[in-house]
Design a protein around this motif. Sequence first.
Motif, PDB file in Angstrom:
ATOM      1  N   CYS A 236      21.263  30.284  12.575  1.00 24.04           N
ATOM      2  CA  CYS A 236      21.558  31.704  12.732  1.00 24.04           C
ATOM      3  C   CYS A 236      21.206  32.494  11.476  1.00 24.04           C
ATOM      4  N   ALA A 237      20.690  31.821  10.456  1.00 22.38           N
ATOM      5  CA  ALA A 237      20.379  32.489   9.188  1.00 22.38           C
ATOM      6  C   ALA A 237      19.035  33.186   9.280  1.00 22.38           C
ATOM      7  N   ALA A 238      18.968  34.413   8.765  1.00 22.69           N
ATOM      8  CA  ALA A 238      17.700  35.146   8.793  1.00 22.69           C
ATOM      9  C   ALA A 238      17.807  36.390   7.919  1.00 22.69           C
ATOM     10  N   ALA A 239      16.652  36.865   7.472  1.00 21.25           N
ATOM     11  CA  ALA A 239      16.569  38.174   6.833  1.00 21.25           C
ATOM     12  C   ALA A 239      16.302  39.167   7.956  1.00 21.25           C
ATOM     13  N   THR A 240      17.321  39.914   8.362  1.00 16.23           N
ATOM     14  CA  THR A 240      17.214  40.773   9.546  1.00 16.23           C
ATOM     15  C   THR A 240      17.095  42.255   9.211  1.00 16.23           C
ATOM     16  N   ASN A 241      17.155  42.599   7.927  1.00 14.34           N
ATOM     17  CA  ASN A 241      16.979  43.989   7.528  1.00 14.34           C
ATOM     18  C   ASN A 241      15.500  44.337   7.659  1.00 14.34           C
ATOM     19  N   VAL A 242      15.157  45.038   8.724  1.00 17.96           N
ATOM     20  CA  VAL A 242      13.749  45.284   9.041  1.00 17.96           C
ATOM     21  C   VAL A 242      13.058  46.052   7.924  1.00 17.96           C
ATOM     22  N   ASP A 243      13.693  47.090   7.433  1.00 15.06           N
ATOM     23  CA  ASP A 243      13.095  47.869   6.347  1.00 15.06           C
ATOM     24  C   ASP A 243      13.042  47.047   5.062  1.00 15.06           C
ATOM     25  N   GLY A 244      14.076  46.238   4.816  1.00 20.86           N
ATOM     26  CA  GLY A 244      14.106  45.397   3.625  1.00 20.86           C
ATOM     27  C   GLY A 244      12.994  44.362   3.623  1.00 20.86           C
TER      28      GLY A 244
ATOM     29  N   ASP B 187       8.053  38.354   0.270  1.00 19.74           N
ATOM     30  CA  ASP B 187       8.254  36.976  -0.186  1.00 19.74           C
ATOM     31  C   ASP B 187       9.616  36.450   0.240  1.00 19.74           C
ATOM     32  N   PHE B 188      10.660  37.257   0.048  1.00 22.17           N
ATOM     33  CA  PHE B 188      12.003  36.817   0.440  1.00 22.17           C
ATOM     34  C   PHE B 188      12.082  36.642   1.950  1.00 22.17           C
ATOM     35  N   ALA B 189      11.525  37.612   2.687  1.00 17.31           N
ATOM     36  CA  ALA B 189      11.548  37.525   4.148  1.00 17.31           C
ATOM     37  C   ALA B 189      10.832  36.276   4.629  1.00 17.31           C
ATOM     38  N   TYR B 190       9.692  35.949   4.011  1.00 17.02           N
ATOM     39  CA  TYR B 190       8.931  34.768   4.421  1.00 17.02           C
ATOM     40  C   TYR B 190       9.700  33.483   4.092  1.00 17.02           C
TER      41      TYR B 190
ATOM     42  N   GLY C 223       8.977  40.879  11.976  1.00 14.21           N
ATOM     43  CA  GLY C 223       8.425  40.183  13.139  1.00 14.21           C
ATOM     44  C   GLY C 223       7.427  39.113  12.756  1.00 14.21           C
ATOM     45  N   LYS C 224       6.586  39.405  11.779  1.00 19.08           N
ATOM     46  CA  LYS C 224       5.563  38.440  11.367  1.00 19.08           C
ATOM     47  C   LYS C 224       6.197  37.196  10.756  1.00 19.08           C
ATOM     48  N   THR C 225       7.199  37.383   9.917  1.00 15.53           N
ATOM     49  CA  THR C 225       7.825  36.217   9.274  1.00 15.53           C
ATOM     50  C   THR C 225       8.651  35.410  10.277  1.00 15.53           C
ATOM     51  N   LYS C 226       9.277  36.093  11.230  1.00 13.94           N
ATOM     52  CA  LYS C 226      10.019  35.367  12.266  1.00 13.94           C
ATOM     53  C   LYS C 226       9.068  34.558  13.152  1.00 13.94           C
ATOM     54  N   TYR C 227       7.912  35.113  13.432  1.00 16.58           N
ATOM     55  CA  TYR C 227       6.936  34.382  14.242  1.00 16.58           C
ATOM     56  C   TYR C 227       6.422  33.153  13.500  1.00 16.58           C
ATOM     57  N   GLU C 228       6.209  33.275  12.199  1.00 15.78           N
ATOM     58  CA  GLU C 228       5.809  32.109  11.412  1.00 15.78           C
ATOM     59  C   GLU C 228       6.887  31.034  11.469  1.00 15.78           C
ATOM     60  N   GLY C 229       8.146  31.461  11.462  1.00 16.46           N
ATOM     61  CA  GLY C 229       9.246  30.508  11.596  1.00 16.46           C
ATOM     62  C   GLY C 229       9.206  29.778  12.925  1.00 16.46           C
TER      63      GLY C 229
END
Length: 290
Positions: free
Chosen positions: A64-72, A78-81, A132-138
Amino acid sequence: MRKVLVTGCNGQLGRAIRQVYDKEVEFILTDVVEGEEITSLNIMELEEVISFAMEKKPDVIINCAAATNVDGCEKDWDFAYKLNALGPRNLAIAASMVDAKLVHISTDYVFPGNASKPITEFDIPAPISAYGKTKYEGEKFVQQFASKWFIVRTAWLYGDGKNFVKTMINLSQNHDELSVVCDQFGSPTSALELARMIHHIEPTSNYGIFHGTCEGDTNWADFTEEIFRLKGIDVKVNHVTSEEYKAMNPNSADRPHYSILDNYMLRLTTDYTMANWHDALKEYLSTFKG
């Protein structure tokens, strides 16, 4: 008793998972900050994740862990990835090493938001934002490195924590009117409903990609009006376009205009149906504490 490792256990979905599974499993609760019965685990560090998994030997990992702040995510790629892509990769590698199932939570943001009909699991992702891009890579890493996996895409999630419903109610306390986007469409989904869906499919071997959203759809402005109606709040909701909102908030990331996910795989391979978003919202607001 099965051992279930929950990452991001203090988030909205993490809390709901704990409520739904309750005492039928042995929880291994992790988050970025330690607490009572909660262990700090940095899923961005591969060796730390492997060591933890080898020690605890979970039967199931629910990420359930994720960086979900879209603007952030736009501001710190790098952090999002690391969190949204490498984190799931690390968990997938560790899950395979201990023969655990991996349930990974993903998002409607893997799609561009320009569809004209509900999006199925076999429609091709094409994310437009850093989130969206980093979540898709996940997602791709999970499929590459895990042996027993579920990817559950959800949207417009709200639960015990910071969320749209709570924000609108709080804003209504000191505003006579609010401007809310009316041309973005999706299915508001309660974390409790999503946790129930996960609880239904996780014990099975029905692996693959699933969409998990409440049934029905709406837009943000109409959703806000329904929240206010159910709570008896007398605040005017001004319907504005995404373009108008962007003009008022120029630093905000692009959001999908169409995020209605079709729970096709759930419908096709199980007898489980998620609640309609109206009913799920009523249940949530019946115990809302603000």
